[in-house]
Design an enzyme around this catalytic site. Structure first.
Site, PDB file in Angstrom:
ATOM      1  N   ASN A  61       0.877  -1.175   0.000  1.00 14.72           N
ATOM      2  CA  ASN A  61       0.000   0.000   0.000  1.00 14.72           C
ATOM      3  C   ASN A  61       0.914   1.224   0.000  1.00 14.72           C
ATOM      4  O   ASN A  61       1.444   1.607   1.043  1.00 14.72           O
ATOM      5  CB  ASN A  61      -0.900  -0.037   1.239  1.00 14.72           C
ATOM      6  CG  ASN A  61      -1.839   1.152   1.300  1.00 14.72           C
ATOM      7  OD1 ASN A  61      -1.760   2.082   0.488  1.00 14.72           O
ATOM      8  ND2 ASN A  61      -2.732   1.141   2.272  1.00 14.72           N
ATOM      9  N   ARG A 105      -2.853  -2.022  -3.225  1.00 20.05           N
ATOM     10  CA  ARG A 105      -4.034  -1.201  -3.014  1.00 20.05           C
ATOM     11  C   ARG A 105      -3.977  -0.038  -4.008  1.00 20.05           C
ATOM     12  O   ARG A 105      -2.969   0.676  -4.073  1.00 20.05           O
ATOM     13  CB  ARG A 105      -4.045  -0.644  -1.596  1.00 20.05           C
ATOM     14  CG  ARG A 105      -5.231   0.248  -1.393  1.00 20.05           C
ATOM     15  CD  ARG A 105      -5.124   1.044  -0.137  1.00 20.05           C
ATOM     16  NE  ARG A 105      -6.347   1.822   0.044  1.00 20.05           N
ATOM     17  CZ  ARG A 105      -6.383   2.979   0.666  1.00 20.05           C
ATOM     18  NH1 ARG A 105      -5.286   3.504   1.180  1.00 20.05           N
ATOM     19  NH2 ARG A 105      -7.506   3.637   0.786  1.00 20.05           N
ATOM     20  N   HIS A 107     -13.457   2.700   0.406  1.00 18.29           N
ATOM     21  CA  HIS A 107     -13.402   1.649   1.440  1.00 18.29           C
ATOM     22  C   HIS A 107     -14.000   0.342   0.933  1.00 18.29           C
ATOM     23  O   HIS A 107     -14.426  -0.506   1.729  1.00 18.29           O
ATOM     24  CB  HIS A 107     -14.195   2.042   2.708  1.00 18.29           C
ATOM     25  CG  HIS A 107     -13.594   3.139   3.534  1.00 18.29           C
ATOM     26  ND1 HIS A 107     -14.359   4.040   4.239  1.00 18.29           N
ATOM     27  CD2 HIS A 107     -12.309   3.467   3.797  1.00 18.29           C
ATOM     28  CE1 HIS A 107     -13.582   4.874   4.901  1.00 18.29           C
ATOM     29  NE2 HIS A 107     -12.320   4.551   4.635  1.00 18.29           N
ATOM     30  N   ARG A 119     -13.236  15.275   8.279  1.00 21.04           N
ATOM     31  CA  ARG A 119     -14.050  15.630   7.106  1.00 21.04           C
ATOM     32  C   ARG A 119     -15.489  15.866   7.529  1.00 21.04           C
ATOM     33  O   ARG A 119     -16.008  15.173   8.403  1.00 21.04           O
ATOM     34  CB  ARG A 119     -14.032  14.491   6.074  1.00 21.04           C
ATOM     35  CG  ARG A 119     -12.685  14.206   5.482  1.00 21.04           C
ATOM     36  CD  ARG A 119     -12.824  13.226   4.315  1.00 21.04           C
ATOM     37  NE  ARG A 119     -11.541  12.663   3.972  1.00 21.04           N
ATOM     38  CZ  ARG A 119     -11.265  11.360   3.979  1.00 21.04           C
ATOM     39  NH1 ARG A 119     -12.207  10.479   4.260  1.00 21.04           N
ATOM     40  NH2 ARG A 119     -10.064  10.946   3.670  1.00 21.04           N
ATOM     41  N   GLY A 131     -11.589   1.308  13.226  1.00 20.99           N
ATOM     42  CA  GLY A 131     -11.112   1.534  14.595  1.00 20.99           C
ATOM     43  C   GLY A 131     -12.232   1.834  15.588  1.00 20.99           C
ATOM     44  O   GLY A 131     -12.251   1.307  16.704  1.00 20.99           O
ATOM     45  N   GLY A 139     -15.661   1.332  14.999  1.00 19.10           N
ATOM     46  CA  GLY A 139     -16.660   0.260  14.966  1.00 19.10           C
ATOM     47  C   GLY A 139     -16.199  -0.989  15.703  1.00 19.10           C
ATOM     48  O   GLY A 139     -16.999  -1.667  16.359  1.00 19.10           O
ATOM     49  N   GLU A 171      -8.134  -5.275   5.315  1.00 20.84           N
ATOM     50  CA  GLU A 171      -8.024  -4.930   3.895  1.00 20.84           C
ATOM     51  C   GLU A 171      -6.814  -5.599   3.254  1.00 20.84           C
ATOM     52  O   GLU A 171      -6.859  -5.993   2.092  1.00 20.84           O
ATOM     53  CB  GLU A 171      -7.957  -3.406   3.747  1.00 20.84           C
ATOM     54  CG  GLU A 171      -9.305  -2.758   3.999  1.00 20.84           C
ATOM     55  CD  GLU A 171      -9.229  -1.298   4.396  1.00 20.84           C
ATOM     56  OE1 GLU A 171      -8.893  -1.016   5.563  1.00 20.84           O
ATOM     57  OE2 GLU A 171      -9.505  -0.441   3.547  1.00 20.84           O
TER      58      GLU A 171
HETATM   59  P1  ADP Z   1      -7.923   4.886   9.755  1.00 18.25           P
HETATM   60  O1  ADP Z   1      -9.104   5.392   9.020  1.00 18.25           O
HETATM   61  O2  ADP Z   1      -6.836   5.903   9.909  1.00 18.25           O
HETATM   62  O3  ADP Z   1      -7.441   3.518   9.320  1.00 18.25           O
HETATM   63  P2  ADP Z   1      -8.759   3.486  12.149  1.00 18.25           P
HETATM   64  O4  ADP Z   1      -9.657   2.493  11.486  1.00 18.25           O
HETATM   65  O5  ADP Z   1      -7.504   2.988  12.769  1.00 18.25           O
HETATM   66  O6  ADP Z   1      -8.456   4.733  11.241  1.00 18.25           O
HETATM   67  O7  ADP Z   1      -9.629   4.203  13.286  1.00 18.25           O
HETATM   68  C1  ADP Z   1      -9.128   5.262  14.025  1.00 18.25           C
HETATM   69  C2  ADP Z   1     -10.241   5.784  14.901  1.00 18.25           C
HETATM   70  O8  ADP Z   1     -10.646   4.731  15.790  1.00 18.25           O
HETATM   71  C3  ADP Z   1      -9.806   6.954  15.773  1.00 18.25           C
HETATM   72  O9  ADP Z   1     -10.804   7.947  15.779  1.00 18.25           O
HETATM   73  C4  ADP Z   1      -9.701   6.323  17.150  1.00 18.25           C
HETATM   74  O10 ADP Z   1      -9.949   7.223  18.177  1.00 18.25           O
HETATM   75  C5  ADP Z   1     -10.821   5.302  17.068  1.00 18.25           C
HETATM   76  N1  ADP Z   1     -10.697   4.313  18.127  1.00 18.25           N
HETATM   77  C6  ADP Z   1      -9.781   3.349  18.287  1.00 18.25           C
HETATM   78  N2  ADP Z   1      -9.996   2.679  19.448  1.00 18.25           N
HETATM   79  C7  ADP Z   1     -11.083   3.264  20.035  1.00 18.25           C
HETATM   80  C8  ADP Z   1     -11.815   3.056  21.250  1.00 18.25           C
HETATM   81  N3  ADP Z   1     -11.482   2.103  22.089  1.00 18.25           N
HETATM   82  N4  ADP Z   1     -12.855   3.854  21.498  1.00 18.25           N
HETATM   83  C9  ADP Z   1     -13.203   4.827  20.643  1.00 18.25           C
HETATM   84  N5  ADP Z   1     -12.582   5.077  19.492  1.00 18.25           N
HETATM   85  C10 ADP Z   1     -11.537   4.302  19.192  1.00 18.25           C
END
Ligand code: ADP
Length: 425
Positions: A18, A102, A191, A252, A342, A344, A396
């Protein structure tokens, strides 16, 4: 007799790449049991103090300065580590049998992953204007691999491809049709690799074929998008011609009245300034004003009584819930809402607040299971729920590796003819 593509043995060792503007992420898979042999990232390529992070043999991590100035040098450094006598996982680079890449934007042409050819590279180049920050480095990564690995096949896996089958009623904007025909102005969606991965994984978890399921998949990371998946086919998705549209994200704005942009133009703001405002300074960051678009920081500030952070959270949840309701209706009912990314995967706090708004759709939270589910797959709704809620970690990189194996073991499809005209449906 020439070897037919049907006779091709599935590649065993697959490198996933990637390539971003200043980084190169990689994962080396052994695909017999989808095992990660090594993975890592070269960051700040061409910038100050570039470094390599390399994880190998089940979790040992090394981090070192890496004076690399371009993607070719970054890739050569990664390759040196992969075959290093101490930290390597391969005897030689010839053991890399295929490389999956990717690529963010496949435009109108690519409805599926493809084996890279000169023509494929030309089309990726034609999509530069649609994804100016991503497609050029993605293509740079492919070219670097061609130079370093010689004849090893490369496969391009597009973020947009899973969404390609959306009907025109979903992908067209209500502006004169000629703008679509002349300029390709339409919704593409992003995505897609993640939405596809969690769709299949959810079908496995529920023990039902994807072809029977109606799913609403929510990818909630720094960037966030939601997709209505009707028996394996995307019916609609929230990101648009660019990733700016849809949900409230880390930085965003998501959905906004386009006249706001006109208003700002007339107030004297430049296109670049508005671009930066809506992509980099908005979302949770912009509304909360706490100097961070990170969900964990937003939740902490909200719980500490910060009113703007509380508003930002409510907006995030309300936008998501309204999309879920909308997709439930266009799907004419759904089997499951799937949480990934992250937020979800890890935030039981956000999931609880979203699912508690879905009782009218037949979804009831199993609070204990929700609290106990962090970063792993689980059904977090009660058994009696007609609409299930599912947490499904995305992967991914693995999806790209699987696509690479699939493309190189079945007869490769002809590249769709690209005559510049949109696909009419
Ligand atoms: P990216 O889009 O950069 O790949 P990620 O899928 O890693 O991002 O998600 C990052 C987001 O997930 C951030 O906003 C982070 O705060 C959130 N996040 C990670 N762990 C938790 C948690 N335990 N509770 C709430 N938000 C979380």
């Amino acid at each position: 007799m020439p070897e037919s593509s049907l006779d091709r043995r599935a590649p065993l060792n697959v490198l996933v790449v990637n390539a971003g503007s200043s980084s190169l992420k990689f994962t080396m898979y052994c695909m017999d049991c989808e095992r990660v042999m090594a993975r890592g990232i070269v960051e700040r390529i061409g910038g100050s103090e570039p470094f390599l992070k390399y994880e190998h043999n089940g979790g040992k991590v090394l981090k070192e300065q890496a004076p690399v100035t371009d993607h070719d040098e970054a890739l050569r450094l990664v390759c040196a580590k992969l075959v290093d006598p101490e930290v390597g996982v391969l005897k030689n680079l010839g053991q890399v049998e295929a490389i999956g890449h990717r690529v963010v934007h496949g435009g109108e042409t690519f409805h599926d992953s493809v084996i890279v050819t000169g023509e494929v590279k030309n089309i990726i180049r034609e999509c530069f204007s649609l994804a100016p920050l991503h497609n050029p480095p993605n293509l740079g990564g492919i070219s670097a691999c061609e130079r370093v690995f010689g004849g090893t096949p490369n496969v391009a896996v597009f973020d947009t491809a899973f969404h390609h089958g959306m009907p025109p009623s979903s992908y067209l904007y209500a502006i004169p049709y000629t703008y679509y025909e002349k300029y390709g102005i339409r919704k593409y969606g992003f995505h897609g690799t993640s939405h596809k991965f969690v769709s299949y994984a959810t079908a496995d978890l529920l023990g039902r074929p994807l072809g029977e399921l109606k799913l609403i998949t929510c990818h909630l990371g720094n960037g966030a998008s939601i997709t209505a998946v009707d028996r394996g086919n995307v019916l609609d998705t929230s990101m648009g011609m660019t990733p700016l549209n849809g949900l409230v994200m880390g930085t965003r704005c998501g959905d906004i009245d386009p006249a706001v942009v006109l208003y700002l133009v007339r107030r004297g703001m430049s296109a670049d300034d508005i671009d930066k405002l809506l992509n980099k300074s908005s979302g949770l960051l912009g509304v909360s004003g706490i100097g961070s678009g990170d969900m964990r920081d937003t939740i902490n500030a909200s719980e500490g009584g910060n009113v703007q952070a509380q508003r930002a959270l409510r907006m995030f949840i309300q936008r998501l819930v309204s999309y879920i309701g909308s997709y439930f209706t266009i799907l004419e009912g759904a089997d499951a809402v799937v949480f990934t990314g992250g937020i979800g995967e890890n935030s039981s706090f956000i999931r609880e607040r979203v699912i508690n708004k879905l009782t009218c759709l037949g979804c009831n939270l199993d609070a204990d299971t929700n609290t106990a589910t962090i970063g792993k797959a689980a059904v977090i709704s009660t058994p009696a729920s007609a609409l299930k809620a599912v947490v499904m970690p995305t992967n991914e990189e693995l999806m790209i590796a699987r696509e690479t194996v699939r493309l190189l073991t079945v007869p490769s499809r002809a590249i769709p003819k690209h005559d510049g005209a949109p696909v009419s449906k």
